[in-house]
Design a protein around this motif. Structure first.
Motif, PDB file in Angstrom:
ATOM      1  N   VAL A 359       0.839  -1.203   0.000  1.00 23.36           N
ATOM      2  CA  VAL A 359       0.000   0.000   0.000  1.00 23.36           C
ATOM      3  C   VAL A 359       0.881   1.263   0.000  1.00 23.36           C
ATOM      4  CG1 VAL A 359      -1.600   1.347   1.433  1.00 23.36           C
ATOM      5  CG2 VAL A 359      -2.018  -1.091   1.037  1.00 23.36           C
ATOM      6  N   LEU A 360       1.941   1.242   0.824  1.00 25.46           N
ATOM      7  CA  LEU A 360       2.852   2.401   0.854  1.00 25.46           C
ATOM      8  C   LEU A 360       3.550   2.576  -0.492  1.00 25.46           C
ATOM      9  CD1 LEU A 360       4.420   2.100   4.438  1.00 25.46           C
ATOM     10  CD2 LEU A 360       2.623   3.643   3.673  1.00 25.46           C
ATOM     11  N   ASN A 361       3.920   1.467  -1.115  1.00 22.06           N
ATOM     12  CA  ASN A 361       4.535   1.563  -2.455  1.00 22.06           C
ATOM     13  C   ASN A 361       3.564   2.206  -3.441  1.00 22.06           C
ATOM     14  OD1 ASN A 361       6.856   0.349  -1.543  1.00 22.06           O
ATOM     15  ND2 ASN A 361       6.291  -1.707  -2.227  1.00 22.06           N
ATOM     16  N   ALA A 362       2.272   1.885  -3.297  1.00 17.42           N
ATOM     17  CA  ALA A 362       1.269   2.459  -4.198  1.00 17.42           C
ATOM     18  C   ALA A 362       1.143   3.969  -3.971  1.00 17.42           C
ATOM     19  CB  ALA A 362      -0.084   1.773  -3.985  1.00 17.42           C
ATOM     20  N   ILE A 363       1.063   4.363  -2.701  1.00 15.95           N
ATOM     21  CA  ILE A 363       0.933   5.810  -2.417  1.00 15.95           C
ATOM     22  C   ILE A 363       2.141   6.548  -2.984  1.00 15.95           C
ATOM     23  CG2 ILE A 363       0.753   7.557  -0.595  1.00 15.95           C
ATOM     24  CD1 ILE A 363      -0.575   5.410   1.168  1.00 15.95           C
ATOM     25  N   GLU A 364       3.321   5.956  -2.774  1.00 10.79           N
ATOM     26  CA  GLU A 364       4.567   6.580  -3.236  1.00 10.79           C
ATOM     27  C   GLU A 364       4.584   6.716  -4.761  1.00 10.79           C
ATOM     28  OE1 GLU A 364       8.823   6.026  -1.361  1.00 10.79           O
ATOM     29  OE2 GLU A 364       8.214   4.239  -2.449  1.00 10.79           O
ATOM     30  N   ALA A 365       4.159   5.666  -5.442  1.00  7.17           N
ATOM     31  CA  ALA A 365       4.265   5.660  -6.908  1.00  7.17           C
ATOM     32  C   ALA A 365       3.228   6.564  -7.584  1.00  7.17           C
ATOM     33  CB  ALA A 365       4.109   4.228  -7.428  1.00  7.17           C
ATOM     34  N   TYR A 366       2.037   6.712  -6.983  1.00  5.83           N
ATOM     35  CA  TYR A 366       0.942   7.354  -7.724  1.00  5.83           C
ATOM     36  C   TYR A 366       0.558   8.745  -7.230  1.00  5.83           C
ATOM     37  CZ  TYR A 366       0.629   2.411  -8.946  1.00  5.83           C
ATOM     38  OH  TYR A 366       0.939   1.132  -9.341  1.00  5.83           O
ATOM     39  N   THR A 367       1.155   9.201  -6.118  1.00  7.02           N
ATOM     40  CA  THR A 367       0.691  10.473  -5.537  1.00  7.02           C
ATOM     41  C   THR A 367       0.732  11.631  -6.524  1.00  7.02           C
ATOM     42  OG1 THR A 367       1.117   9.945  -3.234  1.00  7.02           O
ATOM     43  CG2 THR A 367       1.229  12.258  -3.829  1.00  7.02           C
ATOM     44  N   GLU A 368       1.862  11.803  -7.199  1.00  8.26           N
ATOM     45  CA  GLU A 368       1.994  13.054  -7.958  1.00  8.26           C
ATOM     46  C   GLU A 368       0.950  13.208  -9.066  1.00  8.26           C
ATOM     47  OE1 GLU A 368       4.729  16.372  -9.496  1.00  8.26           O
ATOM     48  OE2 GLU A 368       5.827  14.501  -9.265  1.00  8.26           O
ATOM     49  N   HIS A 369       0.770  12.168  -9.885  1.00  6.09           N
ATOM     50  CA  HIS A 369      -0.091  12.341 -11.058  1.00  6.09           C
ATOM     51  C   HIS A 369      -1.421  11.601 -11.005  1.00  6.09           C
ATOM     52  CE1 HIS A 369       3.894  13.376 -13.104  1.00  6.09           C
ATOM     53  NE2 HIS A 369       3.179  14.486 -13.057  1.00  6.09           N
ATOM     54  N   ARG A 370      -1.636  10.770  -9.970  1.00  4.01           N
ATOM     55  CA  ARG A 370      -2.874   9.964  -9.962  1.00  4.01           C
ATOM     56  C   ARG A 370      -3.593  10.033  -8.623  1.00  4.01           C
ATOM     57  NH1 ARG A 370      -0.018   4.811 -13.058  1.00  4.01           N
ATOM     58  NH2 ARG A 370       0.927   6.147 -14.655  1.00  4.01           N
ATOM     59  N   PRO A 371      -4.122  11.214  -8.296  1.00  2.00           N
ATOM     60  CA  PRO A 371      -4.798  11.349  -7.000  1.00  2.00           C
ATOM     61  C   PRO A 371      -5.965  10.374  -6.841  1.00  2.00           C
ATOM     62  CG  PRO A 371      -5.185  13.289  -8.396  1.00  2.00           C
ATOM     63  CD  PRO A 371      -4.124  12.481  -9.055  1.00  2.00           C
ATOM     64  N   GLU A 372      -6.610  10.035  -7.965  1.00  2.00           N
ATOM     65  CA  GLU A 372      -7.777   9.141  -7.883  1.00  2.00           C
ATOM     66  C   GLU A 372      -7.384   7.761  -7.345  1.00  2.00           C
ATOM     67  OE1 GLU A 372      -5.999   8.948 -12.008  1.00  2.00           O
ATOM     68  OE2 GLU A 372      -6.448  10.500 -10.550  1.00  2.00           O
ATOM     69  N   ILE A 373      -6.166   7.311  -7.691  1.00  6.66           N
ATOM     70  CA  ILE A 373      -5.671   6.021  -7.193  1.00  6.66           C
ATOM     71  C   ILE A 373      -5.122   6.205  -5.769  1.00  6.66           C
ATOM     72  CG2 ILE A 373      -4.006   4.150  -7.602  1.00  6.66           C
ATOM     73  CD1 ILE A 373      -5.858   4.282  -9.905  1.00  6.66           C
ATOM     74  N   THR A 374      -4.390   7.314  -5.584  1.00  7.75           N
ATOM     75  CA  THR A 374      -3.757   7.575  -4.280  1.00  7.75           C
ATOM     76  C   THR A 374      -4.785   7.610  -3.154  1.00  7.75           C
ATOM     77  OG1 THR A 374      -2.132   8.894  -5.458  1.00  7.75           O
ATOM     78  CG2 THR A 374      -2.164   9.116  -3.071  1.00  7.75           C
ATOM     79  N   SER A 375      -5.952   8.237  -3.403  1.00  2.00           N
ATOM     80  CA  SER A 375      -6.921   8.359  -2.306  1.00  2.00           C
ATOM     81  C   SER A 375      -7.406   6.971  -1.883  1.00  2.00           C
ATOM     82  CB  SER A 375      -8.094   9.257  -2.697  1.00  2.00           C
ATOM     83  OG  SER A 375      -8.837   8.660  -3.725  1.00  2.00           O
TER      84      SER A 375
END
Length: 751
Positions: A359-375
């Protein structure tokens, strides 16, 4: 304790940059005609410093509400002879066409424009100025940069209604951008011909086409010898796409992930497609297939899978096609796919929803350009923090802080992020957090409260603040946090739970702080706000925590602060006091808080005449017999009367009740108290009590003061003996023992 990773101080460079940006006029610049900033003529700054100034400026404008943006900031960097820029990252509404225009003479190597919606086709022309030096360019989310305004010829009636029309620019290409290697066109507006746009580029190394639908990507093969990174997030793929990708044999990073909630995709991943990638893309070290549905089973039978420890060796992979990899992948994106739950995944880093690490890897990878996934990933982290225990706490906090800063206006991220922060900052994690990190949390929480009037965000933010030591940990943002809370409490429609938490916080913030803090908060309307809350509760005939906390907050904020005491009287505080007493005769906590506050008012000589009415004096006299909250209500009533008596018989401007009668009742009350009573009160100073000792006008006031000191130093010697000595109480007591007017029992106690 061992130094924490996040606890190292900021670098000198960072501190200087921050200071200069907050004090441009006093450092690098002077102000011309009171509006335009100009650089001092003797300044020369290299790109290492200028880049940091610009990037930090963008960050401050975005995340610090107190920081004021400057109209002419970018013009400071217009002349390469005094300021050099090389790598800059600009975001959102902060940057406009004229800002880029101002720096067009700079030899930029890297320019990231992220979600800069105010940029129009004028900026496309400015980009051409950088064409001979630019290596990296991102236009991610710059949705208007291919639009120009067109004035219709011959003004018809609609000219006034719609003087400018937006027209898509069709003739722009990257002709002449000879050094451009890295390009991000994510979320490019429909209608732009990507193939024509890119054709002039000789050797692209990285291309991001997130959120663009292209049915034909055959043109990508023109870079098959140079392309090492390709991102096609949310593109609906087909067999043709797959065949083209398989020819890009130099690829090291391939991202064909998608948001499985966004729209209908025909494409389904198969074992054959994954096999094709593994066979053809031999350099692949990072692959993202998040959000995809697998059309067929790609997994190894479970019996075989359960053998031995988890392994990242390709030969043991639970995902069959990946057994053909030469070495484990550095990164494999499997977020929101069933594959992430398998046992043997041949990658060092996996994004997914199976456990905290993924989950942390996902937040790290997607925060900048994919807020819809990050949330959604932060939502998973919220569950982990709430139900289990976070094992990578610092990383989790850091990632949530970054996401909240980066997406200040994204409601989903603000709601899930603020909820996660509440669980990540609670007491069981306290030891692992540095001051610096906890301050960052407070900053983003306050940002959230500022930007979002939404109930859930406000509640989460207020609850998170309750995890901090108040007022100590909030002291560095004292004004701001008080303003925000008063703002919440002044709203006409209020959520009960938020109101309760906000009043609790307000109360805690004015407890045990310096008087100048209290005065400042008083000037913000604190007293008025609390009295309004009390008024509302009275009208509803409810005495709940909000009512009690509001009186308690008033008690705290008037402590040794005459201005606030005066405000209390001016805003009809005494009327509310009497009404509350009448409406809630049984509420002991309430009575204690109200009388504590009136004790503060009575300490102010100039305000005492306002308490000198038959009605008030009768009420205070009757409360002397109160048994509410142990001795507290009786003690405070006696304190109020002691200060009034101290003004002498000539100040007693009423016929009823008689002064002597009240004095008699005061003696009786003091004699009825247990001298060893444990107390529900907190003194920061004895000064108001000590001033009642050296006087002969009112022996009963002298006795009350001596009793108070005796009780406090005998029950809490460690706390109050040093205070008594420090404030010069000993000589005052010695002198009093020699006074003829003092009563014998008072002298005994003083001794």
């Amino acid at each position: 304790s061992p130094r924490m990773a996040s606890d190292s101080p900021e670098s000198l460079m960072t501190l200087c940059t921050d200071f200069c940006l907050r004090n441009l006029e006093g450092t690098l610049c002077y102000l011309l005609d009171n509006e335009t900033l100009w650089l001092h003529p003797d300044i020369f700054l290299p790109s290492e410093i200028c880049d940091k100034l610009v990037n930090e400026y963008v960050e401050l404008v975005k995340t610090d509400s107190i920081f004021e943006p400057h109209e002419s900031f970018f013009t400071l960097f217009s002349d390469p002879r005094s300021t050099r820029l090389a790598r800059i990252h600009l975001r959102e509404q902060i940057v406009q066409d004229q800002d880029l225009e101002a720096i067009r003479k700079q030899d930029l190597v890297e320019l990231y424009l992220t979600n800069c919606e105010k940029l129009t086709a004028k900026s496309l022309q400015t980009l051409v100025s950088f064409s001979h030096t630019l290596i990296s360019l991102s236009l991610f989310g710059c949705c208007n940069i291919f639009y120009e305004e067109e004035n219709p010829g011959g003004c018809e009636d609609d000219c006034l209604v719609n003087p400018t029309r937006q027209v898509l620019v069709k003739d722009f290409t990257f002709e002449g951008f000879s050094r451009l290697r890295f390009l991000n066109l994510g979320r490019l507006i429909e209608g732009v011909n990507v193939e024509t746009l890119l054709r002039p580029l000789a050797s692209l190394a990285a291309l991001d086409l997130s959120g663009i639908q292209l049915n034909d990507v055959g043109f990508l093969t023109q870079w098959k010898d140079s392309l090492v990174s390709l991102v096609l997030y949310n593109m609906d793929l087909s067999e043709e796409h797959i065949q083209v990708i398989a020819q890009l044999r130099k690829l090291r990073h391939l991202d064909i992930s998608r948001d499985h909630l966004s729209s209908y995709y025909k494409f389904k991943l198969t074992r054959r497609v994954l096999n094709l990638f593994v066979e053809n893309l031999v350099n692949l070290s990072s692959l993202d297939i998040s959000g995809h549905t697998m059309l067929e089973n790609c997994t190894i039978p479970s019996m075989e899978e359960k053998m031995g420890q988890t392994s990242i060796e390709p030969a043991k992979s639970s995902i069959a096609p990946f057994r053909g990899l030469k070495r484990p992948l550095q990164f494999l994106g499997l977020f929101e796919t069933s594959l992430c739950r398998l046992m043997h995944i041949p990658a060092y880093k996996v994004s997914g929803d199976k456990n905290e690490e993924q989950v942390l890897n996902a937040i790290e990878a997607y925060t900048e350009h994919r807020p819809e996934i990050t949330s959604r990933a932060i939502n998973l982290l919220f569950d982990i923090a709430r139900i289990e225990r976070c094992s990578q706490l610092l990383r989790a906090l850091q990632l949530v802080i970054t996401a909240l800063k980066c997406h200040k206006d994204d409601k989903n991220i603000q709601v899930t992020g603020s909820a996660a922060l509440f669980y990540l900052t609670n007491s069981e994690y306290r030891m692992e957090q540095s001051v610096k990190l906890r301050r960052q949390v407070i900053q983003v929480v306050l940002n959230g409260m500022e930007s979002y009037q939404e109930v859930t965000v406000q509640r989460n933010c207020c609850l998170t603040l309750c995890n901090f030591s108040i007022p100590e940990e909030l002291e560095f943002q004292y004004r701001r946090v008080n303003e925000l809370l008063l703002n919440i409490l002044n709203q006409s429609r209020q959520d009960e739970s938020i109101q309760r938490i906000a009043v609790h916080l307000c109360n805690a913030l004015v407890c045990q702080v310096d008087n100048d803090h209290k005065e400042a908060v008083g000037k913000m309307g604190f007293v008025m706000t609390m009295l309004k809350l009390i008024q509302k509760k009275l009208a509803d005939k409810t005495c709940d925590q909000v009512m009690e906390f509001s009186w308690s907050a008033l008690w705290n904020i008037t402590d040794e602060t005459p201005d606030n005491c005066e405000m209390f009287l001016n805003y009809s505080g005494m009327k509310l006091f009497l009404e509350c007493l009448k409406e809630f005769p049984e509420k002991q906590e309430l009575h204690r808080n109200m009388l504590g506050l009136l004790g503060n008012v009575a300490e102010v000589k100039e305000l005492r005449p306002q308490l000198m009415t038959s009605q008030f004096i009768s009420v205070f006299s009757n409360l002397l017999e109160s048994k509410a909250d142990g001795i507290e209500v009786s003690y405070n009533a006696c304190g109020v009367l002691s200060h009034i008596m101290f003004d002498g018989p000539e100040a007693w401007g009423i016929c009823e009740p008689h002064r002597e009668e009240v004095v008699k009742r005061m003696w009786a009350a003091i004699q009825s108290w247990d001298i060893n009573s444990r107390r529900n009160i907190n003194y920061r100073s004895f000064e108001p009590i000590l001033r009642l000792l050296p006087q002969g006008i009112s022996p009963v006031s002298q006795h009350w003061a001596t009793w108070a000191l005796y009780n406090l130093v005998s029950v809490y010697p460690d706390k109050y003996c040093p205070l008594l000595i420090k404030e010069g109480g000993i000589p005052l007591l010695k002198d009093m023992i020699k006074m003829a007017s003092a009563r014998q029992e008072t002298k005994e106690m003083a001794r």
